[in-house]
Motif scaffolding. Structure first.
Motif, short mmCIF file in Angstrom:
data_model
loop_
_atom_site.label_atom_id
_atom_site.label_comp_id
_atom_site.label_asym_id
_atom_site.label_seq_id
_atom_site.Cartn_x
_atom_site.Cartn_y
_atom_site.Cartn_z
N LYS A 50 0.54 -1.15 0.08
CA LYS A 50 -0.12 0.05 0.10
C LYS A 50 0.78 1.28 0.03
O LYS A 50 2.14 1.02 0.58
N PRO A 51 0.20 2.29 -0.34
CA PRO A 51 1.10 3.75 -0.29
C PRO A 51 1.64 3.82 1.19
O PRO A 51 0.92 3.35 2.08
N ARG A 52 2.84 4.63 1.19
CA ARG A 52 3.23 5.02 2.50
C ARG A 52 3.97 6.16 2.54
O ARG A 52 4.35 6.68 1.55
N GLY A 53 3.85 6.91 3.73
CA GLY A 53 4.19 8.20 3.51
C GLY A 53 5.91 8.61 3.70
O GLY A 53 6.59 7.63 3.74
N ASN A 54 6.38 9.93 3.41
CA ASN A 54 7.73 9.96 3.27
C ASN A 54 8.21 10.23 4.72
O ASN A 54 7.69 10.54 5.70
N ILE A 55 9.53 10.20 4.74
CA ILE A 55 10.35 10.44 5.93
C ILE A 55 11.34 11.89 5.44
O ILE A 55 11.71 11.49 4.35
N ILE A 56 11.15 12.75 5.93
CA ILE A 56 11.72 14.15 5.33
C ILE A 56 12.64 14.75 6.46
O ILE A 56 12.30 14.97 7.81
N THR A 57 13.67 15.42 6.10
CA THR A 57 14.74 15.98 7.13
C THR A 57 14.11 17.44 7.27
O THR A 57 13.01 17.95 6.65
N ALA A 58 14.75 17.95 8.35
CA ALA A 58 14.32 19.32 8.69
C ALA A 58 14.50 20.41 7.59
O ALA A 58 13.81 21.52 7.42
N ASP A 59 15.35 20.17 6.67
CA ASP A 59 15.85 21.10 5.52
C ASP A 59 15.26 20.57 4.33
O ASP A 59 15.65 20.91 3.04
N VAL A 61 14.50 17.44 2.81
CA VAL A 61 15.26 16.23 1.85
C VAL A 61 14.51 15.06 2.11
O VAL A 61 14.38 14.57 3.40
N VAL A 62 13.75 14.54 1.29
CA VAL A 62 13.33 13.29 1.57
C VAL A 62 14.30 12.07 1.43
O VAL A 62 14.79 11.79 0.51
N ILE A 63 14.08 11.36 2.57
CA ILE A 63 14.90 10.27 2.77
C ILE A 63 14.46 8.99 2.93
O ILE A 63 15.10 7.79 3.10
N ARG A 79 9.44 0.29 -1.29
CA ARG A 79 9.95 1.52 -0.07
C ARG A 79 11.50 1.65 -0.75
O ARG A 79 12.26 0.64 -1.10
N GLU A 80 11.92 2.94 -0.71
CA GLU A 80 13.15 3.35 -1.24
C GLU A 80 13.80 4.62 -0.28
O GLU A 80 13.16 5.26 0.26
N TYR A 81 15.02 4.33 -0.30
CA TYR A 81 15.89 5.22 0.59
C TYR A 81 17.00 6.04 -0.14
O TYR A 81 17.92 5.46 -0.53
N PRO A 82 16.72 7.07 -0.63
CA PRO A 82 17.35 7.70 -1.91
C PRO A 82 18.98 8.00 -1.36
O PRO A 82 19.76 8.12 -2.23
N ALA A 83 19.17 8.33 -0.09
CA ALA A 83 20.33 8.62 0.58
C ALA A 83 21.21 7.37 0.86
O ALA A 83 22.47 7.45 1.36
N GLY A 84 20.67 6.04 0.55
CA GLY A 84 21.38 4.73 0.95
C GLY A 84 21.65 4.82 2.41
O GLY A 84 20.69 5.05 3.27
N ASP A 177 23.10 -0.17 4.03
CA ASP A 177 22.09 0.53 3.18
C ASP A 177 20.80 -0.19 3.29
O ASP A 177 20.59 -1.40 2.94
N PRO A 178 19.72 0.45 3.64
CA PRO A 178 18.43 -0.01 3.88
C PRO A 178 17.72 -0.37 2.83
O PRO A 178 16.99 -1.43 2.78
N ASN A 179 18.26 -0.02 1.49
CA ASN A 179 17.63 -0.57 0.43
C ASN A 179 17.94 -1.89 -0.10
O ASN A 179 17.05 -2.54 -0.52
N LEU A 180 19.21 -2.54 0.57
CA LEU A 180 19.42 -3.94 0.30
C LEU A 180 18.29 -4.93 1.31
O LEU A 180 18.28 -5.83 0.90
N ILE A 181 17.89 -4.22 2.16
CA ILE A 181 16.97 -5.05 2.92
C ILE A 181 15.64 -4.96 2.64
O ILE A 181 14.77 -5.73 2.76
N ALA A 182 15.16 -3.64 2.17
CA ALA A 182 13.85 -3.22 1.69
C ALA A 182 13.61 -3.90 0.44
O ALA A 182 12.31 -3.99 -0.17
N THR A 183 14.41 -4.81 -0.35
CA THR A 183 14.40 -5.47 -1.63
C THR A 183 13.10 -6.52 -1.36
O THR A 183 12.86 -6.98 -0.31
#
Length: 493
Positions: A50-59, A61-63, A79-84, A177-183
């Motif tokens: 299902k859709p899931r919301g974003n986690i965003i830094t104070a400045d 950046v969607v992480i 689910r994706e983590y752009p900053a690795g 890198d959480p992307n390797l676990i979110a596969t």
């Protein structure tokens, strides 16, 4: 006859009710059990896909975000983590087979939409996207700089606002890198996790707040503030010039770092970071007052953090008595023996001094919103402990400024902020091995700026895993990292 008919009717009714209840139990009462059954993957997959919301830094950046899955994937979303690996210990991961961690876990209801309130009839009828976003207090630019400066050295960096308790950066290496676990390849994800679990460096742990280390001389912040608070010492208290101190109940003397002779008033022995005066102060305080001073900072309990499983720093076991362990007490006075702090705990101690004695509860999530950007929750800063008076805190600031600008200060010449902004600091070199063994030591520094109107605290810990780190000191190795972080932070608040 009528009576028998009535009894038969009642019996049939009971049988009907029993049959109805037995048929409804799986739906009415066993739903949770069925959903928790590993063999029943349909419910898990429905929630996951299902859709899931974003986690965003104070400045901004969607992480962490959810994107359409690649063609041919059995799921619609990925689910994706752009900053690795940069924010892994903060965001955590969200997976099908291995659950979730960190912000993904604690704020799952917001991200999935379960915790987003219905605001109008349209929401009740059905929202096209019920998910919410989580906004962190972490600054992406601070985090990137911290990671760059730490490099591939094992250690941790914490930056925080002493006025609120907001964490501005929190990075440890090694990480993952959480992307390797979110596969969506569950076998590959499990393989990656098993590899990380087997790594003795514990990259899955957020070492900045989930792992404890010997703090060395940075612990003198606690011993000194406790001595000032109880009246055991003042800035004018004099200590004899000596190379070593022999506490009662032992024949093994305590030496100053490098076997140097050290003495003078409290200001001098603090900026030079002599060991023997602080061993003496701990003995003068006695076990009860010494432990109470640590407890006033919350050091023997887990802090009220909004990320899971924060470690409790260790100074003393509950009920531990020191009448027959005076040498142990003396060593703990300068951060040796079995004292262990997390980098976050030391940052909080430093922030308490910077904040006039009030210790703020730390947090990484500033607010949450619904999909339209409407605020759902906002974190309000709150005082967790009052560790000292404003007067004692001001004295501690003076002592920490002396470490940076006083003669023979252990951080003298290590800070050069623009416009002559003054830094207050304390260094630490935690010697891990007994005398005669190959030396290993952690290098610490904790600091804040501007010294008289603090905006940011930086705590740096370099783990003593090799000869290069162990041959240095906190001021020489960790000091340049703290200098660059503070320099950037005061220019980019």
């Amino acid at each position: 006859m009528n009576r028998r008919i009535g009894q038969l009717a009642i019996g049939l009714m009971v049988c009907y009710l029993a049959l109805f209840v037995s048929l409804q139990i799986p739906q009415m009462f066993r739903t949770k059990q069925l959903n928790a059954n590993p063999s029943n993957t349909r419910q898990v997959e429905q929630v996951f896909d299902k859709p899931r919301g974003n986690i965003i830094t104070a400045d901004g950046v969607v992480i962490a975000r959810t994107v359409p899955a690649k063609p041919g994937d059995r799921f619609k979303y990925q689910r994706e983590y752009p900053a690795g690996e940069l924010f892994a210990n903060i965001t955590g991961y969200f997976t099908l087979a291995n659950g979730a961690s960190q912000v993904e876990r604690v704020f799952n209801d917001t991200l999935s939409g379960k915790g987003i309130p219905l605001r109008n009839l349209g929401d009740l009828v059905g929202r096209t996207d019920p998910t919410g976003d989580v906004y962190l207090t972490i600054r992406a630019d601070y985090q990137r700089l911290a990671a760059k400066l730490l490099g591939k050295r094992e250690g941790s960096i914490v930056m925080m606002d002493p006025r609120s308790g907001a964490i501005l950066a929190m990075y440890s290496w090694p990480t993952y890198d959480p992307n390797l676990i979110a596969t969506h390849n569950s076998k590959e994800a499990t393989k990656q996790l098993e590899k990380l679990f087997a790594d003795k460096r514990k990259p899955l742990l957020a070492n900045a707040y989930q792992e404890r280390y010997m703090p060395g001389s940075t612990f003198k912040l606690i011993t000194t503030s406790t001595a000032l608070t109880t009246g055991v010492a003042s800035p004018e208290t004099l200590f004899a010039e000596e190379r070593e101190y022999l506490p009662p109940q032992t024949t093994d003397p305590i030496e100053n770092y490098g076997g140097k002779s050290c003495g003078g008033d409290l200001r001098e022995v603090f900026r030079r970071s002599c060991n023997t005066p602080f061993a003496r102060l701990a003995v003068l305080l006695g076990g009860d007052r010494f432990v109470q001073g640590a407890n006033d900072f919350g050091l023997n309990e887990a802090p009220p953090f909004d990320l899971p499983s924060p470690a409790a720093s260790f100074v003393s076991d509950s009920g531990e008595r020191f009448e027959d362990q005076v040498p142990v007490l003396a060593q703990r006075g300068f951060g040796a023996e079995n004292v262990q702090l997390t980098p976050l705990a030391l940052a909080m101690v430093t922030a308490t001094i910077a904040n006039g004695g009030n210790e703020m509860a730390p947090y990484v999530v500033g607010r949450t919103t619904d999909r339209n950007g409407t605020s759902v929750t906002t974190t309000k800063p709150k005082v967790w402990k009052v560790a000292m008076t404003k007067s004692v805190a001001d004295t501690m600031v003076d002592l920490m400024i002396g470490v940076v600008k006083g003669p023979n200060g252990t951080a003298q010449g290590r800070f050069s902020l623009s416009n002559g902004i003054q830094v207050a600091a304390k260094t630490g070199t935690a010697q891990l091995n007994p005398k005669g063994q190959e030396q290993r030591s952690h290098a610490w520094i904790t600091a804040f700026a501007p010294a008289r109107a603090p905006q940011v605290v930086v705590t740096v810990m370099l783990k003593g895993v090799n000869a290069v780190i162990s041959a240095g000191t906190g001021g020489r190795l960790a000091g340049p990292i703290a200098n660059q972080l503070l320099s950037y932070a005061v220019l980019n608040p």
